[in-house]
Design a protein around this motif. Sequence first.
Motif, short mmCIF file in Angstrom:
data_model
loop_
_atom_site.label_atom_id
_atom_site.label_comp_id
_atom_site.label_asym_id
_atom_site.label_seq_id
_atom_site.Cartn_x
_atom_site.Cartn_y
_atom_site.Cartn_z
N THR A 4 1.99 13.91 40.29
CA THR A 4 3.32 14.52 40.29
C THR A 4 4.42 13.47 40.25
N SER A 5 4.04 12.21 40.40
CA SER A 5 5.04 11.14 40.41
C SER A 5 4.35 9.82 40.06
N LYS A 120 13.72 19.04 42.75
CA LYS A 120 14.33 18.12 41.78
C LYS A 120 14.50 16.76 42.46
N GLY A 216 8.35 8.32 36.73
CA GLY A 216 7.75 9.64 36.67
C GLY A 216 6.26 9.54 36.40
N ARG A 244 0.24 18.76 33.83
CA ARG A 244 1.35 19.29 34.63
C ARG A 244 2.55 19.47 33.72
N ARG A 247 8.87 18.94 33.85
CA ARG A 247 9.91 19.63 34.62
C ARG A 247 11.27 19.02 34.31
N THR A 258 13.17 15.89 36.08
CA THR A 258 13.27 15.96 37.54
C THR A 258 12.18 15.18 38.25
N ASP A 259 11.07 14.87 37.56
CA ASP A 259 10.00 14.09 38.18
C ASP A 259 10.16 12.59 37.97
N ARG A 303 15.31 8.97 42.78
CA ARG A 303 14.62 9.73 43.84
C ARG A 303 14.47 8.83 45.07
#
Length: 611
Positions: A4-5, A120, A216, A244, A247, A258-259, A303
């Motif tokens: 996810t990241s 986000k 990301g 995935r 996003r 957003t990732d 982030r």
Amino acid sequence: MIYTSLEDCLLDLEKHGYLIRIKEEVDPYLEMAAIHLRVHEAKGPALLFENVKGTSYRAASNIFGTLERSRFIFRSTFRLVEQLIALKNDPVKALKNPFKNIRAGFAGLKSLPLKNPSLKPVLANQINVNSLPLIHHWPKDGGAFVTLPQVYTEDITRPGIAHSNIGMYRIQLSGNDYALNKEVGLHYQLHRGIGIHQAKANAAGQPLKVSVFVGGPPSHTLAAVMPLPEDMSETSFAGILGGRRFRYTYVDGYCISTDADFVITGEVYPGENKPEGPFGDHLGYYSLQHPFPLMRIHKVFARKQAVWPFTVVGRPPQEDTSFGELIHLLTGDALQEEIPGLKALNAVDAAGVHPLLLATGSERYTPYLTEKKPAELLTIANRILGTGQLSLAKFLFITADDANRLSVNNVQEFMEFVLRRIDFERDVHFYTKTTIDTLDYSGTELNSGSKVVFAAYGDIKRELCTNVPGVFGSIYSFENAHLAMPGVICLQHKPFIGYANAKAEMEMLDEQLKPHLAGLNEAPVIIICDDAAFTAASLRNYLWVTFTRCNPSHDIYGIDSFTEYKHWGCRGPVIFDARIKPHHAPVIEKDPVTEQKIDKIFKKGGSLGML
């Protein structure tokens, strides 16, 4: 493993022994790049720099440094992506085996981008460019650059993510005339999707909105370099490869991944350029300073606990070599489906990728004739040189192997096969005053140069010498003869002054060697270079020197050459003038002071003392 990241990926790599943390403070000016290069050369692990001087953010490099590590990162989805690409190339397969391919169909659902997700993370902080790790890679670079950006733009006539483009176009963050925190430089080359978007925005008199995603999930990075068809979005590919959905959201009219770890948004106004570069590039030379689009910064986001990914490019092989290998594995026979008769193609990494292509194809046009000569191969060659980024190539060697045993990936074997069969009176075909790679300075001006096709087919015409023929020991002004590979002789000559002088020099060589044509049959190629011992020391050196320093129309000569009805040929060996020319860009070289500074990290007790 679905990430996810970027941090998810790095932790997974560390868990499996593929990553090392560097705890010492490291300077982003030259030191980080030097450490990366030394580790990559040793085929070492991915790196996480935990203490980067001048910034609170960590940085990571060499993530994709080996094909093994890249395949590990995408181990959960790699086979599915291969299967989906194969189905796109041959949809009938899906009808023949519907149950076998149903999983691939479900994986395709991941291709649908997800707008306005509940989380986000990249919007957690708004920062300035000077808060980022400003990594200066090579001593003569014009400033700090982003080397793994995902540059997002949209078509103003068809707005929205479905018709977007994401490409990896380097971004200059500092230096030159850029106002820090307000402007950055946007460099992109020929045949890039962003050029179409900017042209449409310019025509409408509008600024082009640009979003630069950094970090990301690793699938986002690979999607940015993937040579996708124009009808397929990089966001869709990133979703499938990453398992995935991509996003995204919009902030002030700018698309935001957003990732991502970081996002830089800004606008490019029509006709607004500033000098960008120099930059140590993947051909092994600096790309020089030229005017490129100026991007006025709008906002920069990061982030929490963001990680800044980077790579270092230079003389191959580098980390981007693994990108190329991974792309080749994923795409399989896609190019062969697009070009009828093409069996295999290799953009030779050691020669900088774009300068040199090797290809095998079919030769089916005249099976009724007893004489074998290139025919269909020439049609295939034209298709290759008219296809996407392949059109930027300078040298194409193409042949047909009726036994289907020849591999384009075994460069020396391939070259020997061609040189045994080629007829230099007939099989050399030039394209003059055309486009070449923006990063290649061997041509007449930026983006401009020439191409040549060497097409060989038929019976063996010669054997290749495995020692330097005696005649090369007794010629005037050309010295230090070395054998680079069977049939290829390197001769050292005084530095290049100009083309008029070079023409006279080659005529002098022609006069000396023409009386010995019969004895030169086994040495069909002569390389004129600045350092014959270096050029011939390895196949890698020979490929790099010869094909990055030659402009075919200007730098190819021949012993006993002729032009007949605008066709050029020669009855003796072909000559490549591979000397450095005054207009060439400087060779990239490491900084010895920096090399000494980083030694402590590789000594016992240092973070990399085990390498």
